[in-house]
Each structure stands twice: as structure tokens, then as C-alpha cells.
Write a protein that holds these residues in place. Sequence first.
Motif, PDB file in Angstrom:
ATOM      1  N   VAL A 190       0.853  -1.182   0.000  1.00  0.00           N
ATOM      2  CA  VAL A 190       0.000   0.000   0.000  1.00  0.00           C
ATOM      3  C   VAL A 190       0.890   1.234   0.000  1.00  0.00           C
ATOM      4  CG1 VAL A 190      -1.769   1.273   1.275  1.00  0.00           C
ATOM      5  CG2 VAL A 190      -1.847  -1.230   1.196  1.00  0.00           C
ATOM      6  N   ASP A 191       0.707   2.069  -1.007  1.00  0.00           N
ATOM      7  CA  ASP A 191       1.449   3.317  -1.137  1.00  0.00           C
ATOM      8  C   ASP A 191       0.826   4.353  -0.201  1.00  0.00           C
ATOM      9  OD1 ASP A 191       3.200   5.244  -2.101  1.00  0.00           O
ATOM     10  OD2 ASP A 191       2.115   5.553  -3.989  1.00  0.00           O
ATOM     11  N   PRO A 192       1.600   4.838   0.796  1.00  0.00           N
ATOM     12  CA  PRO A 192       1.043   5.818   1.727  1.00  0.00           C
ATOM     13  C   PRO A 192       0.692   7.139   1.038  1.00  0.00           C
ATOM     14  CG  PRO A 192       3.257   5.118   2.420  1.00  0.00           C
ATOM     15  CD  PRO A 192       2.992   4.519   1.074  1.00  0.00           C
ATOM     16  N   SER A 193      -0.330   7.822   1.554  1.00  0.00           N
ATOM     17  CA  SER A 193      -0.673   9.150   1.035  1.00  0.00           C
ATOM     18  C   SER A 193       0.522  10.059   1.242  1.00  0.00           C
ATOM     19  CB  SER A 193      -1.897   9.704   1.769  1.00  0.00           C
ATOM     20  OG  SER A 193      -3.029   8.969   1.412  1.00  0.00           O
ATOM     21  N   PRO A 194       0.870  10.862   0.288  1.00  0.00           N
ATOM     22  CA  PRO A 194       0.153  11.274  -0.905  1.00  0.00           C
ATOM     23  C   PRO A 194       0.471  10.439  -2.156  1.00  0.00           C
ATOM     24  CG  PRO A 194       2.018  12.727  -0.628  1.00  0.00           C
ATOM     25  CD  PRO A 194       2.063  11.722   0.499  1.00  0.00           C
ATOM     26  N   ASN A 195       0.754   9.171  -2.006  1.00  0.00           N
ATOM     27  CA  ASN A 195       0.961   8.239  -3.117  1.00  0.00           C
ATOM     28  C   ASN A 195       2.143   8.628  -4.001  1.00  0.00           C
ATOM     29  OD1 ASN A 195      -2.486   8.518  -3.068  1.00  0.00           O
ATOM     30  ND2 ASN A 195      -1.440   6.706  -2.300  1.00  0.00           N
ATOM     31  N   ILE A 196       3.276   8.836  -3.356  1.00  0.00           N
ATOM     32  CA  ILE A 196       4.490   9.243  -4.056  1.00  0.00           C
ATOM     33  C   ILE A 196       4.950   8.178  -5.043  1.00  0.00           C
ATOM     34  CG2 ILE A 196       6.944   9.800  -3.725  1.00  0.00           C
ATOM     35  CD1 ILE A 196       6.057  11.237  -1.130  1.00  0.00           C
ATOM     36  N   LEU A 197       4.790   6.893  -4.691  1.00  0.00           N
ATOM     37  CA  LEU A 197       5.184   5.832  -5.617  1.00  0.00           C
ATOM     38  C   LEU A 197       4.386   5.928  -6.910  1.00  0.00           C
ATOM     39  CD1 LEU A 197       6.644   3.245  -6.440  1.00  0.00           C
ATOM     40  CD2 LEU A 197       4.989   1.965  -5.079  1.00  0.00           C
ATOM     41  N   TRP A 198       3.068   6.028  -6.786  1.00  0.00           N
ATOM     42  CA  TRP A 198       2.224   6.166  -7.981  1.00  0.00           C
ATOM     43  C   TRP A 198       2.683   7.363  -8.818  1.00  0.00           C
ATOM     44  CZ3 TRP A 198      -3.078   4.379  -9.266  1.00  0.00           C
ATOM     45  CH2 TRP A 198      -3.444   3.232  -8.569  1.00  0.00           C
ATOM     46  N   THR A 199       2.903   8.488  -8.144  1.00  0.00           N
ATOM     47  CA  THR A 199       3.277   9.717  -8.838  1.00  0.00           C
ATOM     48  C   THR A 199       4.642   9.594  -9.499  1.00  0.00           C
ATOM     49  OG1 THR A 199       1.958  11.007  -7.280  1.00  0.00           O
ATOM     50  CG2 THR A 199       3.625  12.207  -8.549  1.00  0.00           C
ATOM     51  N   SER A 200       5.629   9.098  -8.764  1.00  0.00           N
ATOM     52  CA  SER A 200       6.989   9.050  -9.314  1.00  0.00           C
ATOM     53  C   SER A 200       7.092   8.087 -10.493  1.00  0.00           C
ATOM     54  CB  SER A 200       8.006   8.687  -8.230  1.00  0.00           C
ATOM     55  OG  SER A 200       7.810   7.366  -7.775  1.00  0.00           O
ATOM     56  N   TRP A 201       6.291   7.025 -10.480  1.00  0.00           N
ATOM     57  CA  TRP A 201       6.314   6.084 -11.607  1.00  0.00           C
ATOM     58  C   TRP A 201       5.402   6.551 -12.741  1.00  0.00           C
ATOM     59  CZ3 TRP A 201       6.974   0.191 -10.829  1.00  0.00           C
ATOM     60  CH2 TRP A 201       8.053  -0.064  -9.971  1.00  0.00           C
ATOM     61  N   GLY A 202       4.572   7.563 -12.499  1.00  0.00           N
ATOM     62  CA  GLY A 202       3.624   8.009 -13.520  1.00  0.00           C
ATOM     63  C   GLY A 202       2.514   6.991 -13.738  1.00  0.00           C
ATOM     64  N   ALA A 203       2.150   6.274 -12.673  1.00  0.00           N
ATOM     65  CA  ALA A 203       1.170   5.187 -12.772  1.00  0.00           C
ATOM     66  C   ALA A 203      -0.256   5.703 -12.689  1.00  0.00           C
ATOM     67  CB  ALA A 203       1.409   4.166 -11.659  1.00  0.00           C
ATOM     68  N   SER A 204      -1.119   5.014 -13.407  1.00  0.00           N
ATOM     69  CA  SER A 204      -2.557   5.235 -13.349  1.00  0.00           C
ATOM     70  C   SER A 204      -3.223   3.917 -12.970  1.00  0.00           C
ATOM     71  CB  SER A 204      -3.088   5.690 -14.712  1.00  0.00           C
ATOM     72  OG  SER A 204      -2.527   6.924 -15.085  1.00  0.00           O
ATOM     73  N   GLN A 205      -4.474   4.030 -12.584  1.00  0.00           N
ATOM     74  CA  GLN A 205      -5.235   2.835 -12.233  1.00  0.00           C
ATOM     75  C   GLN A 205      -5.205   1.830 -13.378  1.00  0.00           C
ATOM     76  OE1 GLN A 205      -8.893   3.736 -10.284  1.00  0.00           O
ATOM     77  NE2 GLN A 205      -9.854   1.864 -10.961  1.00  0.00           N
ATOM     78  N   TRP A 206      -4.959   0.557 -13.041  1.00  0.00           N
ATOM     79  CA  TRP A 206      -4.894  -0.584 -13.951  1.00  0.00           C
ATOM     80  C   TRP A 206      -3.592  -0.681 -14.739  1.00  0.00           C
ATOM     81  CZ3 TRP A 206      -9.743   2.199 -15.096  1.00  0.00           C
ATOM     82  CH2 TRP A 206     -10.799   1.789 -14.277  1.00  0.00           C
ATOM     83  N   ASP A 207      -2.588   0.145 -14.420  1.00  0.00           N
ATOM     84  CA  ASP A 207      -1.308   0.046 -15.118  1.00  0.00           C
ATOM     85  C   ASP A 207      -0.477  -1.102 -14.558  1.00  0.00           C
ATOM     86  OD1 ASP A 207      -1.833   2.198 -16.752  1.00  0.00           O
ATOM     87  OD2 ASP A 207      -0.478   3.594 -15.722  1.00  0.00           O
ATOM     88  N   VAL A 208       0.255  -1.773 -15.437  1.00  0.00           N
ATOM     89  CA  VAL A 208       1.259  -2.752 -15.026  1.00  0.00           C
ATOM     90  C   VAL A 208       2.607  -2.298 -15.582  1.00  0.00           C
ATOM     91  CG1 VAL A 208      -0.157  -4.821 -14.673  1.00  0.00           C
ATOM     92  CG2 VAL A 208       0.635  -4.280 -16.956  1.00  0.00           C
ATOM     93  N   PHE A 209       3.612  -2.344 -14.714  1.00  0.00           N
ATOM     94  CA  PHE A 209       4.978  -1.977 -15.073  1.00  0.00           C
ATOM     95  C   PHE A 209       5.835  -3.231 -15.015  1.00  0.00           C
ATOM     96  CE2 PHE A 209       3.223   2.069 -14.225  1.00  0.00           C
ATOM     97  CZ  PHE A 209       4.064   3.045 -14.757  1.00  0.00           C
ATOM     98  N   PHE A 210       6.677  -3.415 -16.009  1.00  0.00           N
ATOM     99  CA  PHE A 210       7.555  -4.569 -16.112  1.00  0.00           C
ATOM    100  C   PHE A 210       9.004  -4.103 -15.959  1.00  0.00           C
ATOM    101  CE2 PHE A 210       3.695  -5.418 -18.351  1.00  0.00           C
ATOM    102  CZ  PHE A 210       3.411  -6.757 -18.113  1.00  0.00           C
ATOM    103  N   LEU A 211       9.716  -4.701 -15.000  1.00  0.00           N
ATOM    104  CA  LEU A 211      11.129  -4.412 -14.788  1.00  0.00           C
ATOM    105  C   LEU A 211      11.913  -5.696 -15.012  1.00  0.00           C
ATOM    106  CD1 LEU A 211      10.992  -2.271 -11.499  1.00  0.00           C
ATOM    107  CD2 LEU A 211      10.698  -1.513 -13.860  1.00  0.00           C
TER     108      LEU A 211
END
Length: 165
Positions: A118-139
Motif C-alpha cells: 500500500v502506497d502511503p498518502s500522498p501516493n508518491i510511488l504512484w506519482t513518481s512512476w507516472g502510474a494510473s489505475q490498472w497500469d502494469v509496469f515490467f522491470l
Amino acid sequence: MSGRKYSALFIFLTFVFFSCNPPDEEVVYDYSLADINNSSVTYGNNIGPGYFENQVTVHYFGHQNWGICTARVGQLNALYANLVSEDINNVKIIAIGKEQYSGDNSNWTEGNSIPIVVDPSPNILWTSWGASQWDVFFLDSSGEYITDFNIQNWDYNKVYNQIKD
């Protein structure tokens, strides 16, 4: 200085100021968040791409209170089970929710064994990765970004083939 020179200097400085963009910051595709899924082998550990050294990681971003997001976690969990049954053990799939929806974490943890963070508010992980709902990132196994795409419309083969590639 004449008015013409001031005008030329002003135009030049305006052009320089507004046309120079700072270099894009390089995205660091890593984090360290606690796995909250008590059915996961990494339960209670702080995990992220760096935790899974030499393994391909798939990171799903969704909201724990949405039916579609919950369905995607279940589908990714089934895909992960299929990979393991094929003796593909160098891939980890992680679901990443948001703190503001953590009251619905059980929607993701019940019946699933993939790690859930769970990404704590203010959701820095989501923001820094540029993620949106339903996105999958492959590393890749070095933690380097390969690609990302949205799975609002589920396509097992698209996700599976990207992992296999």
C-alpha cells in the motif's frame, strides 16, 4: 542602450528562458513497502524491485475498492500460479494499492498469494512512476524499466507474453 537593443535583449532572454527545459528527472523504479498479504511468502517484509534481486518484477497499480481492480489482482494471481506451475520461478508480481483505500485491502488479500503493498498518502510511488489505475509496469532482472501498459481490459496473453519476452 537604445530602445532597440533593450527590445532585442528582452526578446533573446525571453526566448532562452521559455525554450530551455530542465532535463527530465530519471525515474527510480524502486520502493520499499510492507507486504500486507498474509498468504504471501514475503508477508511482513518490506519489498520492492530491489528485494527481488535477479528476478523480473511486474507491478500492478489499482484501487482496492474497485471491482475491476480486485478482479485484475485475482487474474494476476492466477497468471503467477501458472508461471510457477511452468517452473518459471524468476518472476514476481506485486499489487500496489493506495492508502486511502486500505479499508478494502481484504478485497485483494483474500484468496491471493501475490504480495500486496500500500502506497502511503500522498501516493508518491504512484506519482513518481507516472502510474494510473490498472497500469502494469515490467522491470527486468536488473530492476530496469522494460515497459508498461494498462490492463483495464484484461488480456492474459498480452501480460503473459510480455513476461515471457
